[in-house]
Design a protein around this motif. Structure first.
Motif, PDB file in Angstrom:
ATOM      1  N   SER A  29       0.844  -1.194   0.000  1.00 64.63           N
ATOM      2  CA  SER A  29       0.000   0.000   0.000  1.00 64.63           C
ATOM      3  C   SER A  29       0.881   1.246   0.000  1.00 64.63           C
ATOM      4  CB  SER A  29      -0.909   0.014   1.229  1.00 64.63           C
ATOM      5  OG  SER A  29      -0.140   0.276   2.396  1.00 64.63           O
ATOM      6  N   LEU A  30       0.292   2.352  -0.429  1.00 66.30           N
ATOM      7  CA  LEU A  30       1.005   3.625  -0.395  1.00 66.30           C
ATOM      8  C   LEU A  30       1.396   3.970   1.039  1.00 66.30           C
ATOM      9  CD1 LEU A  30       2.034   6.189  -1.774  1.00 66.30           C
ATOM     10  CD2 LEU A  30      -0.295   7.118  -1.567  1.00 66.30           C
ATOM     11  N   GLY A  31       0.511   3.718   1.983  1.00 62.06           N
ATOM     12  CA  GLY A  31       0.809   3.988   3.388  1.00 62.06           C
ATOM     13  C   GLY A  31       2.005   3.190   3.882  1.00 62.06           C
ATOM     14  N   ASP A  32       2.058   1.901   3.538  1.00 66.46           N
ATOM     15  CA  ASP A  32       3.199   1.062   3.939  1.00 66.46           C
ATOM     16  C   ASP A  32       4.499   1.589   3.334  1.00 66.46           C
ATOM     17  OD1 ASP A  32       1.688  -0.644   5.502  1.00 66.46           O
ATOM     18  OD2 ASP A  32       1.535  -2.199   3.971  1.00 66.46           O
ATOM     19  N   LEU A  33       4.436   2.007   2.066  1.00 66.97           N
ATOM     20  CA  LEU A  33       5.625   2.552   1.420  1.00 66.97           C
ATOM     21  C   LEU A  33       6.106   3.813   2.133  1.00 66.97           C
ATOM     22  CD1 LEU A  33       7.665   2.567  -0.953  1.00 66.97           C
ATOM     23  CD2 LEU A  33       5.996   3.947  -2.208  1.00 66.97           C
ATOM     24  N   LEU A  34       5.176   4.730   2.423  1.00 69.17           N
ATOM     25  CA  LEU A  34       5.552   5.975   3.093  1.00 69.17           C
ATOM     26  C   LEU A  34       6.090   5.728   4.501  1.00 69.17           C
ATOM     27  CD1 LEU A  34       2.629   8.271   1.910  1.00 69.17           C
ATOM     28  CD2 LEU A  34       4.990   8.229   1.075  1.00 69.17           C
ATOM     29  N   ALA A  62       9.891   6.785   5.648  1.00 68.24           N
ATOM     30  CA  ALA A  62      10.099   7.636   6.821  1.00 68.24           C
ATOM     31  C   ALA A  62      10.962   6.938   7.869  1.00 68.24           C
ATOM     32  CB  ALA A  62       8.755   8.051   7.423  1.00 68.24           C
ATOM     33  N   LEU A  63      10.662   5.690   8.176  1.00 66.81           N
ATOM     34  CA  LEU A  63      11.430   4.977   9.201  1.00 66.81           C
ATOM     35  C   LEU A  63      12.897   4.820   8.793  1.00 66.81           C
ATOM     36  CD1 LEU A  63       8.778   2.332  10.274  1.00 66.81           C
ATOM     37  CD2 LEU A  63       9.596   4.290  11.616  1.00 66.81           C
ATOM     38  N   HIS A  64      13.155   4.546   7.520  1.00 67.18           N
ATOM     39  CA  HIS A  64      14.539   4.468   7.047  1.00 67.18           C
ATOM     40  C   HIS A  64      15.221   5.835   7.165  1.00 67.18           C
ATOM     41  CE1 HIS A  64      13.508   0.534   5.416  1.00 67.18           C
ATOM     42  NE2 HIS A  64      14.803   0.339   5.230  1.00 67.18           N
ATOM     43  N   ALA A  65      14.515   6.901   6.751  1.00 70.22           N
ATOM     44  CA  ALA A  65      15.085   8.250   6.803  1.00 70.22           C
ATOM     45  C   ALA A  65      15.401   8.660   8.234  1.00 70.22           C
ATOM     46  CB  ALA A  65      14.127   9.256   6.166  1.00 70.22           C
ATOM     47  N   PHE A  66      14.542   8.311   9.177  1.00 72.89           N
ATOM     48  CA  PHE A  66      14.761   8.672  10.585  1.00 72.89           C
ATOM     49  C   PHE A  66      16.055   8.077  11.121  1.00 72.89           C
ATOM     50  CE2 PHE A  66       9.911   9.095  11.566  1.00 72.89           C
ATOM     51  CZ  PHE A  66       9.868  10.263  10.833  1.00 72.89           C
ATOM     52  N   GLY A  96      18.661   7.450   9.057  1.00 78.72           N
ATOM     53  CA  GLY A  96      19.712   7.776   8.109  1.00 78.72           C
ATOM     54  C   GLY A  96      20.091   6.621   7.197  1.00 78.72           C
ATOM     55  N   LYS A  97      19.134   5.732   6.932  1.00 77.08           N
ATOM     56  CA  LYS A  97      19.391   4.551   6.109  1.00 77.08           C
ATOM     57  C   LYS A  97      18.766   4.706   4.731  1.00 77.08           C
ATOM     58  CE  LYS A  97      19.616   1.308   9.958  1.00 77.08           C
ATOM     59  NZ  LYS A  97      19.023   0.107  10.558  1.00 77.08           N
ATOM     60  N   GLN A  98      19.359   4.039   3.747  1.00 82.10           N
ATOM     61  CA  GLN A  98      18.829   4.002   2.386  1.00 82.10           C
ATOM     62  C   GLN A  98      17.563   3.146   2.388  1.00 82.10           C
ATOM     63  OE1 GLN A  98      17.897   4.797  -0.788  1.00 82.10           O
ATOM     64  NE2 GLN A  98      20.060   5.228  -1.124  1.00 82.10           N
ATOM     65  N   ALA A  99      16.485   3.692   1.858  1.00 81.62           N
ATOM     66  CA  ALA A  99      15.212   2.979   1.880  1.00 81.62           C
ATOM     67  C   ALA A  99      15.059   1.979   0.731  1.00 81.62           C
ATOM     68  CB  ALA A  99      14.055   3.976   1.837  1.00 81.62           C
ATOM     69  N   PHE A 100      15.865   2.139  -0.335  1.00 76.09           N
ATOM     70  CA  PHE A 100      15.641   1.351  -1.537  1.00 76.09           C
ATOM     71  C   PHE A 100      16.905   0.649  -2.008  1.00 76.09           C
ATOM     72  CE2 PHE A 100      12.712   5.028  -1.834  1.00 76.09           C
ATOM     73  CZ  PHE A 100      11.535   4.329  -1.635  1.00 76.09           C
ATOM     74  N   LYS A 137      14.028   1.382 -10.842  1.00 73.80           N
ATOM     75  CA  LYS A 137      12.592   1.448 -11.130  1.00 73.80           C
ATOM     76  C   LYS A 137      12.063   2.849 -10.867  1.00 73.80           C
ATOM     77  CE  LYS A 137       8.580  -0.226 -12.238  1.00 73.80           C
ATOM     78  NZ  LYS A 137       8.290  -0.674 -13.586  1.00 73.80           N
ATOM     79  N   ILE A 138      12.504   3.465  -9.780  1.00 68.68           N
ATOM     80  CA  ILE A 138      12.077   4.829  -9.450  1.00 68.68           C
ATOM     81  C   ILE A 138      12.512   5.784 -10.560  1.00 68.68           C
ATOM     82  CG2 ILE A 138      12.445   6.767  -7.873  1.00 68.68           C
ATOM     83  CD1 ILE A 138      12.671   4.592  -5.607  1.00 68.68           C
ATOM     84  N   ALA A 139      13.738   5.648 -11.045  1.00 67.70           N
ATOM     85  CA  ALA A 139      14.225   6.505 -12.130  1.00 67.70           C
ATOM     86  C   ALA A 139      13.341   6.357 -13.365  1.00 67.70           C
ATOM     87  CB  ALA A 139      15.674   6.175 -12.451  1.00 67.70           C
ATOM     88  N   ALA A 140      12.950   5.140 -13.677  1.00 69.57           N
ATOM     89  CA  ALA A 140      12.074   4.898 -14.830  1.00 69.57           C
ATOM     90  C   ALA A 140      10.705   5.539 -14.613  1.00 69.57           C
ATOM     91  CB  ALA A 140      11.938   3.401 -15.086  1.00 69.57           C
ATOM     92  N   LEU A 141      10.153   5.386 -13.424  1.00 71.68           N
ATOM     93  CA  LEU A 141       8.843   5.968 -13.123  1.00 71.68           C
ATOM     94  C   LEU A 141       8.899   7.493 -13.144  1.00 71.68           C
ATOM     95  CD1 LEU A 141       7.718   3.557 -10.269  1.00 71.68           C
ATOM     96  CD2 LEU A 141       6.733   3.725 -12.576  1.00 71.68           C
ATOM     97  N   ARG A 142      10.001   8.068 -12.681  1.00 70.99           N
ATOM     98  CA  ARG A 142      10.163   9.527 -12.743  1.00 70.99           C
ATOM     99  C   ARG A 142      10.079  10.004 -14.188  1.00 70.99           C
ATOM    100  NH1 ARG A 142      13.180  12.173  -8.257  1.00 70.99           N
ATOM    101  NH2 ARG A 142      13.834  13.588  -9.902  1.00 70.99           N
ATOM    102  N   GLY A 143      10.658   9.233 -15.100  1.00 71.04           N
ATOM    103  CA  GLY A 143      10.578   9.583 -16.510  1.00 71.04           C
ATOM    104  C   GLY A 143       9.171   9.469 -17.052  1.00 71.04           C
ATOM    105  N   VAL A 144       8.487   8.400 -16.686  1.00 71.49           N
ATOM    106  CA  VAL A 144       7.111   8.185 -17.146  1.00 71.49           C
ATOM    107  C   VAL A 144       6.211   9.335 -16.719  1.00 71.49           C
ATOM    108  CG1 VAL A 144       5.056   6.739 -16.828  1.00 71.49           C
ATOM    109  CG2 VAL A 144       7.292   5.675 -17.227  1.00 71.49           C
TER     110      VAL A 144
END
Length: 82
Positions: free
Chosen positions: A31-36, A40-44, A46-50, A57-64
């Protein structure tokens, strides 16, 4: 597993960013909520979330979705007419 309480919230977010996040959540079968929450928990901590594959995949979606915003744009955004 930890038991938590979730609440419904209304959050305003940039349109193209939301499209990328929703598409990524769908790609990751969550879900979008689980992703967010995960981001957030990774950022808190200082860890890489992905993983590198997910970042690709994110780079491709940013282009789309023509998402040209970057971290440098954070806190520098304004809405039309404001």
């Amino acid at each position: 597993m930890k038991t938590i309480e979730r609440v419904q919230t209304g959050v305003r977010i940039e349109r193209r960013l939301l499209k990328v996040l929703k598409a990524l959540a769908e790609h990751l079968d969550m879900s979008l909520g689980d992703l967010l929450e995960g981001i957030a928990l990774h950022a808190f901590e200082g860890k890489q979330a992905f993983s590198p594959a997910t970042l690709e995949k994110i780079a491709a979606l940013r282009g789309v979705y023509d998402l040209d915003l970057s971290a440098a744009d954070s806190h520098q955004l304004s809405e039309d007419g404001q």
